[in-house]
Design a protein around this motif. Structure first.
Motif, short mmCIF file in Angstrom:
data_model
loop_
_atom_site.label_atom_id
_atom_site.label_comp_id
_atom_site.label_asym_id
_atom_site.label_seq_id
_atom_site.Cartn_x
_atom_site.Cartn_y
_atom_site.Cartn_z
N ARG A 124 0.83 -1.20 0.00
CA ARG A 124 0.00 0.00 0.00
C ARG A 124 0.87 1.26 0.00
N LYS A 125 2.15 1.12 0.41
CA LYS A 125 3.07 2.26 0.38
C LYS A 125 4.01 2.17 -0.84
N VAL A 126 4.57 0.97 -1.05
CA VAL A 126 5.59 0.84 -2.10
C VAL A 126 4.96 0.91 -3.49
N GLY A 127 3.73 0.39 -3.63
CA GLY A 127 3.05 0.44 -4.94
C GLY A 127 2.94 1.86 -5.45
N PRO A 128 2.31 2.77 -4.69
CA PRO A 128 2.19 4.15 -5.19
C PRO A 128 3.53 4.87 -5.29
N ALA A 129 4.45 4.56 -4.38
CA ALA A 129 5.75 5.25 -4.42
C ALA A 129 6.48 4.91 -5.72
N LEU A 130 6.56 3.62 -6.04
CA LEU A 130 7.27 3.22 -7.25
C LEU A 130 6.52 3.70 -8.50
N ALA A 131 5.20 3.63 -8.45
CA ALA A 131 4.40 4.08 -9.60
C ALA A 131 4.67 5.56 -9.88
N ALA A 132 4.81 6.34 -8.82
CA ALA A 132 5.03 7.79 -8.97
C ALA A 132 6.43 8.11 -9.48
N GLY A 133 7.35 7.13 -9.37
CA GLY A 133 8.72 7.38 -9.81
C GLY A 133 9.69 7.58 -8.65
N CYS A 134 9.22 7.31 -7.41
CA CYS A 134 10.09 7.39 -6.23
C CYS A 134 10.85 6.07 -6.06
N THR A 135 11.90 6.11 -5.25
CA THR A 135 12.57 4.88 -4.82
C THR A 135 12.35 4.73 -3.32
N VAL A 136 12.56 3.51 -2.80
CA VAL A 136 12.11 3.22 -1.44
C VAL A 136 13.18 2.50 -0.62
N VAL A 137 13.30 2.90 0.64
CA VAL A 137 14.01 2.10 1.65
C VAL A 137 12.97 1.69 2.67
N LEU A 138 12.77 0.39 2.81
CA LEU A 138 11.72 -0.12 3.70
C LEU A 138 12.34 -0.80 4.90
N LYS A 139 11.79 -0.49 6.08
CA LYS A 139 12.12 -1.27 7.27
C LYS A 139 10.85 -2.00 7.71
N PRO A 140 10.80 -3.33 7.47
CA PRO A 140 9.63 -4.08 7.93
C PRO A 140 9.75 -4.36 9.41
N SER A 141 8.66 -4.78 10.02
CA SER A 141 8.72 -5.15 11.44
C SER A 141 9.73 -6.28 11.63
N GLU A 142 10.49 -6.20 12.71
CA GLU A 142 11.45 -7.26 13.01
C GLU A 142 10.74 -8.57 13.39
N LEU A 143 9.42 -8.48 13.67
CA LEU A 143 8.67 -9.70 14.01
C LEU A 143 8.22 -10.46 12.76
N THR A 144 8.08 -9.75 11.64
CA THR A 144 7.56 -10.39 10.42
C THR A 144 8.34 -9.95 9.17
N PRO A 145 9.65 -10.15 9.15
CA PRO A 145 10.41 -9.65 7.99
C PRO A 145 10.33 -10.55 6.76
N PHE A 146 9.94 -11.83 6.94
CA PHE A 146 10.07 -12.77 5.81
C PHE A 146 9.08 -12.47 4.68
N SER A 147 7.89 -11.97 5.04
CA SER A 147 6.94 -11.61 3.97
C SER A 147 7.54 -10.48 3.13
N ALA A 148 8.14 -9.51 3.80
CA ALA A 148 8.73 -8.37 3.08
C ALA A 148 9.86 -8.84 2.16
N LEU A 149 10.70 -9.74 2.67
CA LEU A 149 11.85 -10.18 1.88
C LEU A 149 11.40 -11.03 0.69
N ALA A 150 10.33 -11.80 0.89
CA ALA A 150 9.78 -12.57 -0.23
C ALA A 150 9.25 -11.62 -1.30
N LEU A 151 8.62 -10.52 -0.87
CA LEU A 151 8.13 -9.53 -1.84
C LEU A 151 9.31 -8.91 -2.61
#
Ligand code: SIN
Length: 495
Positions: free
Chosen positions: A177-204
């Motif tokens: 919900r954050k990275v989709g619009p950011a990348l679509a707009a032409g921005c680049t992203v540094v994401l910090k996922p929760s340390e409790l659930t990082p594997f979903s983020a890394l799979a993405l």
């Protein structure tokens, strides 16, 4: 197999991933999978077993991710919007293809029932699909000139490097919900996922890489929040900070962002009122309460937190709700028929225990539940005789406690509902058309569910007022958060 299974290999074997490479135990910076000197262990909240580890990165690695995102911004923003859209569309398709694996991974690290995890993957992917389409529609405006020799053009440009900090309750959807619009707009992203659930983020991130998202455009830094957050909020190259999480942390991070005057959007805590009037369809209200209160074991920002029920239907509603709640199947999310999984950690269970204890000590009556089952599993609970003096009324439970407050008049309901600093979601059940509109308008909330307990969808604006946040995610408004408005005021000679 003769090898002795370590804790992690046991949990990983239970995952039964079709594509085991989706489980990445490394951070992702500048297109490379990165290890650190130390690691953080990630546990399955249902079993307590070790699921794996991720690098515990700090300030230096975070700064290098910002550097990579800053470098990549120049070329990513120059791509035609349609070219960015093609890459995002491929990412969406890969998410759908690997949906079952992503859902199993999510359930293992977060605990939610597999059926809910599958739903979240579809929800998460839909943000990428939607914003792939929106990429082509970052329209500007032409304003009639204020003088005959002036032309006013409004163009929209990507804000730059975006830092995103996301929570554990929706380990995939709050990212897309954050990275989709950011990348679509032409921005680049540094994401910090929760340390409790990082594997979903890394799979993405793995799937984004497969989809052709260039190096440096999407970076993931894993680790403890303090050092990483310090860099993300202070580095002047980060031009936009977006956070979903608690109100306390959101306020602190937003304040730090002001030193470099970043754009900020915040999706913070709620304290949702769920109002049932005498003229409501009580069965529909019970259905709505089940969906709104017990989704994700009560761990959503839009969960009903204060159930306000008018005197005429109070007894009937309480009875019907507690029957449904008592029949819920609680267990390991990976088991087939589970309807409610564990809470995320011990602190979360203790908070529910404290609120139940507080409510009963002040005269509340437990109709069903009211105790821990074992480990991080807590019985879904209904309490009657609840009052605004009780702790749950002031502080979001984030757990499976439905406490029912009785009210007499419409004015009472609105006053009680608005008696909070939060303003994310509210729910109203009534069959009276005028009342439904009157009350929806009077509620100080960003979102109102009218005769429904489920309001979240990609195409609708999600966000709060008061201390529940700033900005909107999803929908046709979501990309504005990642675009700066620029005016070009042109002098045009008469010729
Ligand atoms: C949240 O709890 O923050 C998000 C819930 C949703 O998108 O429905």
């Amino acid at each position: 197999m003769s090898a002795v299974l370590t804790d992690a290999s046991f949990e990983q074997a239970r995952l039964k991933l079709t594509a085991p490479e989706l489980l990445r135990q490394a951070a992702y910076i500048d297109g490379k999978w990165v290890q650190g000197r130390a690691t953080i262990a990630v546990h399955n909240p249902a079993s307590g077993g070790l699921l794996g580890t991720v690098p515990a990165l700090g300030a230096a690695e975070t700064a290098s991710a910002v550097e990579a995102a800053h470098r990549a911004f120049g070329s990513w923003r120059q791509l035609a919007a349609s070219a960015r859209a093609v890459i995002l569309r491929r990412w969406f398709e890969l998410m759908m293809t690997h949906g079952e694996d992503l859902a199993r991974l999510m359930t293992a690290e977060q605990g939610k029932p597999l059926s809910e995890a599958r739903g979240e993957i579809t929800y998460a992917a839909s943000f990428i699909e939607w914003f792939a389409e929106e990429a082509r529609r970052a329209y500007g405006d032409i304003i009639p000139g204020h003088l005959t020799d002036k032309r006013l053009l409004v163009i929209k440009q990507p804000v730059g490097v975006v830092a995103a900090v996301t929570p554990w309750n929706f380990p995939a959807a709050m990212i897309t919900r954050k990275v989709g619009p950011a990348l679509a707009a032409g921005c680049t992203v540094v994401l910090k996922p929760s340390e409790l659930t990082p594997f979903s983020a890394l799979a993405l991130a793995h799937l984004a890489e497969q989809a052709g998202v260039p190096a440096g455009v999407f970076n993931i830094v894993t680790g403890e929040p303090t050092d990483i957050g310090q860099v993300l909020t202070a580095d002047p190259r980060v031009r936009k900070f977006t956070f979903t999480g608690s109100t306390r942390v959101g306020k602190m991070l937003a304040a730090r962002c002001m030193d470099t005057v970043k754009r900020v959007s915040l999706e913070l805590g709620g304290n949702a009122p769920f109002i049932v009037f005498d003229d409501a369809d009580v069965d529909a209200a019970v259905e709505g309460a089940m969906a709104s209160k017990f989704r994700n074991t009560g761990q959503t920002c839009v969960c009903a937190n204060r159930l306000l029920v008018q005197a005429g239907v109070y007894g009937r509603f309480a009875e019907a709700l507690s029957q449904r709640v008592a029949a819920m199947v609680v267990g390991d999310g990976l088991a087939g028929d589970t309807q409610q999984g564990p809470l995320i950690n011990e602190a979360a269970v203790q908070k529910v225990e404290r609120q139940v204890q507080d409510a009963t000590s002040r005269g509340g009556r437990v109709l069903t539940g009211g105790e821990r089952i074992c480990g991080l599993f807590y019985k879904p609970t209904v309490i009657t005789g609840a009052t605004p003096e009780m702790e749950f009324f002031r502080e979001e439970t984030f757990g499976p406690l439905a406490a029912l407050v009785k009210f007499d008049t419409e004015a009472d309901a609105v006053r009680l509902a608005n008696d909070t600093n939060a303003g994310l979601a509210a729910y109203v059940f009534t069959r009276d058309l005028s009342r439904s509109l009157r009350v929806s308008e009077a509620l100080e909330y960003g979102m109102v569910g009218l005769n429904t307990g489920l309001i979240s969808t990609t195409v609708a604006p999600f966000g709060g007022v008061k201390e529940s946040g700033i900005g909107r995610e999803g929908s046709m408004y979501g990309m504005d958060e990642y675009l700066d408005i620029k005016l070009v005021c042109a002098q045009v000679d008469a010729g």
